[in-house]
Design an enzyme around this catalytic site. Structure first.
Site, mmCIF file in Angstrom:
data_model
loop_
_atom_site.group_PDB
_atom_site.id
_atom_site.type_symbol
_atom_site.label_atom_id
_atom_site.label_comp_id
_atom_site.label_asym_id
_atom_site.label_seq_id
_atom_site.Cartn_x
_atom_site.Cartn_y
_atom_site.Cartn_z
ATOM 1 C CG HIS A 120 -1.837 1.122 1.359
ATOM 2 N ND1 HIS A 120 -3.189 1.014 1.099
ATOM 3 C CD2 HIS A 120 -1.638 2.418 1.726
ATOM 4 C CE1 HIS A 120 -3.766 2.192 1.291
ATOM 5 N NE2 HIS A 120 -2.839 3.057 1.687
ATOM 6 C CD GLU A 121 1.783 3.261 3.710
ATOM 7 O OE1 GLU A 121 1.897 4.396 3.200
ATOM 8 O OE2 GLU A 121 0.788 2.919 4.367
ATOM 9 C CG HIS A 172 0.001 6.052 -0.848
ATOM 10 N ND1 HIS A 172 -1.103 6.482 -1.533
ATOM 11 C CD2 HIS A 172 -0.458 5.565 0.348
ATOM 12 C CE1 HIS A 172 -2.193 6.270 -0.797
ATOM 13 N NE2 HIS A 172 -1.821 5.708 0.335
ATOM 14 C CG HIS A 190 -6.199 6.222 0.306
ATOM 15 N ND1 HIS A 190 -6.120 7.176 1.290
ATOM 16 C CD2 HIS A 190 -5.216 5.321 0.591
ATOM 17 C CE1 HIS A 190 -5.142 6.877 2.129
ATOM 18 N NE2 HIS A 190 -4.579 5.756 1.721
ATOM 19 C CB CYS A 207 15.557 4.807 -9.832
ATOM 20 S SG CYS A 207 13.984 4.693 -8.940
ATOM 21 C CD GLU A 236 16.547 -16.639 -14.736
ATOM 22 O OE1 GLU A 236 16.659 -16.596 -13.509
ATOM 23 O OE2 GLU A 236 15.942 -17.547 -15.327
#
Length: 488
Positions: free
Chosen positions: A334-335, A338, A344, A391, A413
Site C-alpha cells: 500500500h505504501e 503511494h 486511495h 531508477c 536470464e
C-alpha cells in the site's frame, strides 16, 4: 538442465471444528491438522537439491483434493544482497550471505485461474494460498510430531482488535511531495507504456523496537522480512514491476533515526537518514522501515505520494503489529503504491475482492490485488513523470540473478531470449513460453524499441527529450532504448 522435482504430499486430515489453538498467526478456530508424507521422484542419477526449483503438492481442503504448484521466487534477492546490523557499541557489521538456494516460493492451485500462493518451505510449509476466492494459511504445528501442519481460513483467525485502522496518507496530505520535473509528452502510447517492465530494488530496515520485540533474534527478523518481500513481489507482478530485495538492515544497537508516536515525524527522520546515510552506502531505489512503534491515531503506515526515486522521499514506514506476514506485506504494498503515485481507492473502484490494496482503511482480511482505479493511476503516473522515475528502469543484468536460469519465472536470464512466465499466463505473442525463445520471425519480445515483435526503425524516438537534451532514439538493431550521457 535444471531438473524439475515433483513432490506429492499425501495428507491425513484431522479437522478440529469449533476448537481453538494459538498459532503463529494468533488464536485460530476451525483448523485442519495435516501430516505430509513426501514422495520424491527424481531421475536416476539426479542431484537432490536442498530446495527444489519447482514442487507440486497434492492435498485436501475441506475434503476436496487440490494440487498446489510452486516455483522458487528466483528474483527475490539481488546479486549484491547484503545484511547489516550493529554491535553493542554501534559498529556497523555488513555481511553478504549466500542466497542462491533459498526456500521462498510462489504458486497456484491447479484448475483455479484466480488462485495464488506464497509459501516458505524452510522448515515445513508456511504461508498462504487463495483457493476459490478464499484465503487459507498453512504452518507447521509446534508439536513433538514435526510433520504436523495446520491449515485454516484467514477468516478463522481471531482479530487482535476491531478498531478501524488507516493509512497515514490522507487527501489533505498526500500531495506533500510531487516530482518537480515533469517529462514532456511521451511518443509511446499509454496502453503500451503499461506493459514495459520496471524494477524496484528494495531495502527493508527493522528498527530497534522490532529487534527487542523478537528478543534480538536476527535470524527470525530476517525470515519475517523474507516472507513479507516474497509476498510483495507477487502483489506487484500485475503492474509489471519486479521487486527485488537488495538489502536488509536491523538496528540492533538502537534507533538510527527518530522513531516517535508521530508517524509524520518518524517518516521525515527516516527519509533524511536514507538520503544522508543509506544512499551513500547502498545502491537501491526505495527503503521501507518496519517498526514496532504504535503510532498515534491508529495509523499503520505513512509515505510520500509520488516519491519514488527521490533521495529523501522514496521511503515508507509500516507498523509490524501482527504476526500475519501477509497482512504486513499488504501494508507495505500500500505504501509503495503511494510512492508510485497511486491514490486511495474510491467506493466505485473494484479488484474482484472484498477490499483492494489501496483501500484507505485497513481490512482485517487483506487483499493481494490492486483495483482498476489503481492501475489507471499508476499508468498516469509513469507516463507523466518519466524523467523523475528513471531508477525504475535499472534492469538487473542477466548475471545479477543469483539462481540458475529457469524458464517461466518472468526473468530473462542467461541463455533465454525472453521470459513471459508459465505458458498458461504468457500473453506475449513474440515469446515462446515453453522454451523462453523468440517465436519464429520475431526479433524481440519487449523493450522500448520493440514494436510487434520487430526492432523499431532507426531514429525513432523512444524516450522524450529532457531539458536541453534531445530525444533518445532507437538504433534499429536492438529492442533497448539507449540513454544519452545525461542518464547513462
Amino acid at each position: 538442465m535444471i531438473q524439475v522435482l515433483l513432490v506429492t504430499i499425501c495428507l491425513a486430515v484431522f479437522p478440529y471444528q469449533g476448537s481453538s489453538i494459538i498459532l503463529e498467526s494468533g488464536n485460530v478456530n476451525d483448523y485442519e491438522v495435516v501430516y505430509p508424507r513426501k514422495v520424491t521422484a527424481l531421475p536416476k542419477g539426479a542431484v537432490q537439491l536442498k530446495y527444489e526449483d519447482a514442487m507440486q503438492y497434492e492435498f485436501k481442503v475441506n475434503g476436496e483434493p487440490v494440487v498446489l504448484h510452486l516455483e522458487k521466487n528466483k528474483g527475490l534477492f539481488s546479486e549484491d544482497y547484503s545484511e547489516t546490523h550493529y554491535s553493542p557499541d554501534g559498529r556497523e557489521i555488513t555481511t553478504y550471505p549466500p542466497v542462491e538456494d533459498h526456500c521462498y516460493y510462489h504458486g497456484r492451485i491447479q484448475n483455479d485461474a484466480d488462485s495464488t500462493a506464497s509459501i516458505s518451505a524452510c522448515n515445513g510449509l508456511k504461508g498462504h494460498f487463495k483457493l476459490q476466492g478464499e484465503m487459507y494459511l498453512i504452518e507447521p504445528l509446534k508439536l513433538s510430531d514435526s510433520e504436523a501442519h495446520a491449515v485454516y481460513k484467514y477468516e478463522n483467525v481471531e482479530k487482535e482488535d476491531e478498531a478501524s485502522k488507516m493509512c497515514g496518507v490522507t487527501e489533505t496530505n498526500w500531495e506533500s511531495y510531487e516530482p518537480i520535473k515533469k517529462a514532456s509528452q511521451s511518443n509511446i502510447p499509454p496502453e503500451e507504456e503499461a506493459f514495459y517492465q520496471r524494477y524496484i530494488e528494495l531495502v527493508v530496515v527493522a528498527d530497534h523496537r522490532m529487534y527487542t520485540k523478537y528478543d534480538g533474534d536476527k535470524t527470525e527478523i530476517s525470515s519475517i522480512i523474507y516472507e513479507i518481500v516474497n509476498t510483495l513481489t507477487q502483489i506487484f507482478r500485475p503492474l509489471h514491476i519486479r521487486v527485488a530485495l537488495i538489502g536488509l538492515e536491523i538496528w540492533s544497537s538502537g534507533e538510527l533515526s527518530k522513531v516517535t508516536l508521530s508517524a509524520d515525524d518518524t517518516l521525515e527522520a527516516f527519509g533524511e537518514w536514507r538520503k544522508t546515510v543509506l544512499m551513500n552506502r547502498k545502491r537501491h531505489d526505495n527503503a521501507q522501515l518496519l517498526t514496532g512503534m504504535i503510532f498515534n491515531e491508529t495509523i499503520e503506515g505513512r509515505t510520500y505520494k509520488s516519491g519514488m526515486c527521490n533521495p529523501k522521499h522514496s521511503v515508507g514506514i509500516v507498523r509490524d503489529y501482527r504476526t500475519r506476514r501477509h497482512f504486513v506485506a499488504n501494508r507495505m504494498a500500500h505504501e509503495l503504491g503511494h510512492n508510485l503515485g497511486i491514490d486511495h481507492d474510491r467506493d466505485s473502484c473494484t479488484c474482484g475482492a472484498n477490499s483492494c490494496i489501496m483501500s484507505a482503511t485497513v481490512s482485517n482480511e487483506p487483499s493481494s490485488q490492486f483495483s482498476d482505479c489503481s492501475l489507471n493511476k499508476y499508468l498516469n503516473y509513469i507516463v507523466r513523470y518519466q524523467s523523475t522515475t528513471r531508477c525504475l528502469h535499472n534492469e538487473p543484468s542477466e548475471t545479477d540473478i543469483v539462481s540458475p536460469p529457469f524458464c517461466g519465472n518472468y526473468f530473462k536470464e542467461v541463455g533465454e531470449d525472453c521470459d513471459c512466465g508459465p505458458p498458461a499466463n504468457c500473453q506475449n505473442p513474440c515469446c515462446d513460453a515453453a522454451t523462453c525463445k523468440l517465436t519464429t520471425g520475431s526479433q524481440c519480445a519487449e523493450g522500448l524499441c520493440c514494436d510487434q515483435c520487430k526492432f523499431t526503425k532507426k531514429g525513432t524516438a523512444c524516450r522524450p527529450a529532457r531539458g536541453d537534451w534531445n530525444d533518445d532514439t532507437c538504433t534499429g538493431q536492438s529492442a533497448d532504448c539507449p540513454r544519452n550521457g545525461l542518464y547513462g
